[in-house]
Design a protein around this motif. Sequence first.
Motif, PDB file in Angstrom:
ATOM      1  N   HIS A 144      19.389  15.085   3.683  1.00 22.78           N
ATOM      2  CA  HIS A 144      20.538  14.945   2.786  1.00 22.78           C
ATOM      3  C   HIS A 144      20.183  14.004   1.640  1.00 22.78           C
ATOM      4  N   ASP A 145      20.636  14.338   0.434  1.00 20.56           N
ATOM      5  CA  ASP A 145      20.459  13.429  -0.691  1.00 20.56           C
ATOM      6  C   ASP A 145      21.232  12.135  -0.457  1.00 20.56           C
ATOM      7  N   VAL A 146      20.701  11.070  -1.014  1.00 19.16           N
ATOM      8  CA  VAL A 146      21.377   9.773  -0.981  1.00 19.16           C
ATOM      9  C   VAL A 146      21.948   9.459  -2.365  1.00 19.16           C
ATOM     10  N   ILE A 206      28.627   5.976   6.093  1.00 17.78           N
ATOM     11  CA  ILE A 206      29.486   4.895   6.573  1.00 17.78           C
ATOM     12  C   ILE A 206      28.583   3.848   7.200  1.00 17.78           C
ATOM     13  N   VAL A 207      28.582   2.645   6.628  1.00 17.49           N
ATOM     14  CA  VAL A 207      27.681   1.581   7.055  1.00 17.49           C
ATOM     15  C   VAL A 207      28.500   0.464   7.673  1.00 17.49           C
ATOM     16  N   ALA A 232      28.650  13.637   7.152  1.00 21.71           N
ATOM     17  CA  ALA A 232      28.594  12.174   7.123  1.00 21.71           C
ATOM     18  C   ALA A 232      27.471  11.629   8.008  1.00 21.71           C
ATOM     19  N   ILE A 233      26.908  10.512   7.583  1.00 21.09           N
ATOM     20  CA  ILE A 233      25.892   9.799   8.358  1.00 21.09           C
ATOM     21  C   ILE A 233      26.400   8.389   8.615  1.00 21.09           C
ATOM     22  N   ALA A 258      26.809  14.378  10.834  1.00 20.75           N
ATOM     23  CA  ALA A 258      25.442  14.889  10.676  1.00 20.75           C
ATOM     24  C   ALA A 258      24.365  14.022  11.312  1.00 20.75           C
ATOM     25  N   GLY A 259      24.570  12.712  11.357  1.00 22.60           N
ATOM     26  CA  GLY A 259      23.500  11.865  11.885  1.00 22.60           C
ATOM     27  C   GLY A 259      23.937  10.431  12.028  1.00 22.60           C
ATOM     28  N   ALA A 260      23.077   9.649  12.671  1.00 23.71           N
ATOM     29  CA  ALA A 260      23.357   8.222  12.853  1.00 23.71           C
ATOM     30  C   ALA A 260      22.051   7.439  12.853  1.00 23.71           C
TER      31      ALA A 260
END
Length: 329
Positions: A144-146, A206-207, A232-233, A258-260
Motif C-alpha cells: 500500500h502507498d504511504v 492508525i498509530v 487500514a493498517i 489490511a495489516g498490523a
Amino acid sequence: MTKPYVFITRKLTEEAMKPLMEVADVHIWNEEEKAVPREILLEEVKKADALLTMLSDKIDKELLDAAPKLKVIANLAVGFDNIDVGYANQKGIAVCNTPDVLTDTTADLTFALLLATARRIVEAAEFVKNGEWKSWSPLLLAGHDVHHKTIGIVGMGKIGEAVAKRATGFDMDVLYHNRSRNVAAEERIGASYTSLDELVETSDFIVCLTPLTEETRGLFNQESFKKMKKSAIFINVSRGPVVDEDALYQALASGEIAGAGLDVFAKEPVDVDHPLLTLPNVVALPHIGSSSTETRGTMMELCCKNIQLVLNNQQPKTLVNKEWGLSVK
C-alpha cells in the motif's frame, strides 16, 4: 563510610555505569537472556538504596514493602506502568524515567514499522531468502502507498508529534486524538484534532502511541477494528494491553483490516505460537522502539545520573512523582 547499595536489573554499558560505580556499591543482574527472577529482586531490595529497573520488572507494593532503605527507582523507559508510583510516593521513594532522550529514535522506529508493514518489506525479504523469487510480475508482493494518505495518531505527546513530523515528509494528512488538544502540534505540523471514532473511521494508518492507563487498557477492540477501513493498517508502539489481541487477530484474519505492525504485546516476550505471529500481514518486533546504541546509552546515563542526584539529596532530572521533589531542599 559505607557506600550506598545500588541494584541494576540488567547489564548496562561500562561507560554509563562508571560515574555511579565511583560513589556506590553497584550490583548487576548480568544475564542477558532472562529478566532477574522475582525472588532475587526481593532479596536485593532488602539492602538497596537505589534500583535501576526495566519495564519487565514489576515494582509493586510487595516489593516496595521489602525495601526499607530504598530512596530511588530509576526506570529505563519513558513509561512507568510497571511501578506502583502512588505507593512509592507514600513511602518517600523517588521514581524517575527517561523521557525526551528517546523521542526521535522511537519516532524513527514507528515510521519504519509503518513503512515495513505497508510495503510488505519483511515478507518480501523472506520471499527472496527462501528462494521463492522465480520471476517478476506486476502485482508481486504489492503493498500500500504511504504518501498522500491519512495518518491518525492516538496519543499526541512528544513521540506522537515526532511521528507526525515525519508523516508530513510523505505529504500525509495528519489526524490525532489525545486526552487534551495539542494546539502547538496543530500550529507546527498542521495536525487536526478529532474524536477517536472519526480517526479510526477515516485514517489509512492508525498509530497507537498512548500511555497505558486504566482508561486506555483495551482501547482498541472489536468495535474499533470494525470501524476501520478494510485497507487500514494498525501500528502499535505504545503498550500491548491497549489492544485486545484476540479482536486484532480476528480483524486481520478476516480481512476486516489490511495489516498490523506491532512492537509491543500484552505478554512479553510474546509466545512463539501466538496467533498474531501466524499471519503474513503482521510485522512483529521485540519491543525495540528506542533501541539504538546511541539512545540506549543516553537512557542508561540518565538513569545513573538520577540515582546519583537522589542519593545526594538533590532533585533528579526526570522525576515522575513530583510530590517527592517538594521534600528536597
